[in-house]
Design an enzyme around this catalytic site. Sequence first.
Site, PDB file in Angstrom:
ATOM      1  N   ASP A   9    -100.561  -9.905 -20.526  1.00  0.00           N
ATOM      2  CA  ASP A   9     -99.875 -11.024 -21.197  1.00  0.00           C
ATOM      3  C   ASP A   9    -100.466 -12.357 -20.717  1.00  0.00           C
ATOM      4  O   ASP A   9     -99.805 -13.119 -20.043  1.00  0.00           O
ATOM      5  CB  ASP A   9     -98.348 -10.967 -20.945  1.00  0.00           C
ATOM      6  CG  ASP A   9     -97.974 -10.982 -19.462  1.00  0.00           C
ATOM      7  OD1 ASP A   9     -98.817 -10.597 -18.606  1.00  0.00           O
ATOM      8  OD2 ASP A   9     -96.842 -11.391 -19.143  1.00  0.00           O
ATOM      9  N   HIS A 243    -101.221 -11.690  -8.061  1.00  0.00           N
ATOM     10  CA  HIS A 243    -100.590 -10.521  -8.686  1.00  0.00           C
ATOM     11  C   HIS A 243    -101.585  -9.650  -9.456  1.00  0.00           C
ATOM     12  O   HIS A 243    -101.979  -8.576  -9.015  1.00  0.00           O
ATOM     13  CB  HIS A 243     -99.468 -10.970  -9.621  1.00  0.00           C
ATOM     14  CG  HIS A 243     -98.349 -11.679  -8.907  1.00  0.00           C
ATOM     15  ND1 HIS A 243     -97.652 -11.099  -7.874  1.00  0.00           N
ATOM     16  CD2 HIS A 243     -97.812 -12.907  -9.078  1.00  0.00           C
ATOM     17  CE1 HIS A 243     -96.732 -11.941  -7.426  1.00  0.00           C
ATOM     18  NE2 HIS A 243     -96.812 -13.044  -8.139  1.00  0.00           N
TER      19      HIS A 243
HETATM   20  C1  BDR Z   1     -96.232 -10.686 -12.867  1.00  0.00           C
HETATM   21  O1  BDR Z   1     -95.458 -11.500 -13.753  1.00  0.00           O
HETATM   22  C2  BDR Z   1     -96.318 -12.303 -14.544  1.00  0.00           C
HETATM   23  O2  BDR Z   1     -95.848 -13.610 -14.597  1.00  0.00           O
HETATM   24  C3  BDR Z   1     -97.661 -12.269 -13.882  1.00  0.00           C
HETATM   25  O3  BDR Z   1     -98.700 -12.397 -14.836  1.00  0.00           O
HETATM   26  C4  BDR Z   1     -97.685 -10.935 -13.193  1.00  0.00           C
HETATM   27  O4  BDR Z   1     -98.152  -9.939 -14.057  1.00  0.00           O
HETATM   28  C5  BDR Z   1     -95.845 -10.997 -11.451  1.00  0.00           C
HETATM   29  O5  BDR Z   1     -94.497 -10.694 -11.227  1.00  0.00           O
HETATM   30 CA    CA Z   2     -99.262 -10.487 -16.159  1.00  0.00          CA
END
Ligand code: BDR
Ligand code: CA
Length: 318
Positions: A9, A243
Amino acid sequence: MKKIIFDTDPGIDDAMALLLAHASQEIEVIGITTTFGNASIENTTRNALFLKQRFGMRAEVAKGVDTPLDHVKTEPATLVHGENGLGDIVIPDHVNAELSPLVAHDYIIEKIKEQPGEITLVAVGRLTNLALAIQKDPEIGKLVKEVIIMGGAFGHNGHTGNLTPFAEANVYGDPLAADIVINADWPVTIVGLDVTQQTLMSNAYLEKVRSHSTKYGEFIYDITRFYAQFYSDDLGLDGFYVHDSSAIMYLVAPEIFTTKQGQIRVITEGPAKGHTLYKSSDRVFPIDEWATSPKQTIAINVESQTFNQRYFDIICGN
Ligand code: BDR
Ligand code: CA
């Protein structure tokens, strides 16, 4: 060469992860399937097409659905990723690049069946597309190479949640899908907050990336200004946690991660919605919703200095 379909995303950290995969000599991104979350499905799909065009990627892009399985929609995370999902850098409203005629979950099914045993699914957003794929055609479970997920939190290193005290955002955004994907008959590795919040990229580190990578440096620096500001305002951090790139790094350098195996269920409603719970013992309890779950792998530690060095080396072409 490790072939992947990247379910994403984009999203600032999603874009950084995609660039890491694209820059890696060991990974071939054959497809990018989009999901909603950091931005609307229209914006994440536009961003995927934009990244493909901007960096000359060969990967096909297939658009996903816009609703979680329980139909409880959450607002796009514009506070974290900006209105356009890429930190509000200037990008065109529409990108003239071809979109796959297949919806994301059908694209996943088709590609896995075309290349049995070859494709790894790396999912770094809500797990809706993967859940729809495995529900529609459970046979793909045996044909996929592996599934790597950025999502969830199991309490290691004190990390239990980021959107709620006990839920990570990707799992919270479609907890039913997460429970289906994690409990399907395919090998899953979960790279959750336990490890992603162990690695921090400081602003000084990003400046170094900016000055050492002709191809990606300026872009990564620009999109991360919004993200770094959010982390500074919200958590008082200099820089941000890493992340989505952690899921790609797990594919490139699994040796820097410590893992363990167990059975996992996801809480799908109530105050602990999105909580991921791991059972390591083999005891079967009188009432046991975990007993029939497959054993999956979770990452519980990462060598974060080596991580940042490897990210730097790959992005800067060393
Ligand atoms: C996840 O949430 C999204 O905002 C980031 O892209 C990542 O995949 C982290 O909690
Ligand atoms: Ca993400």
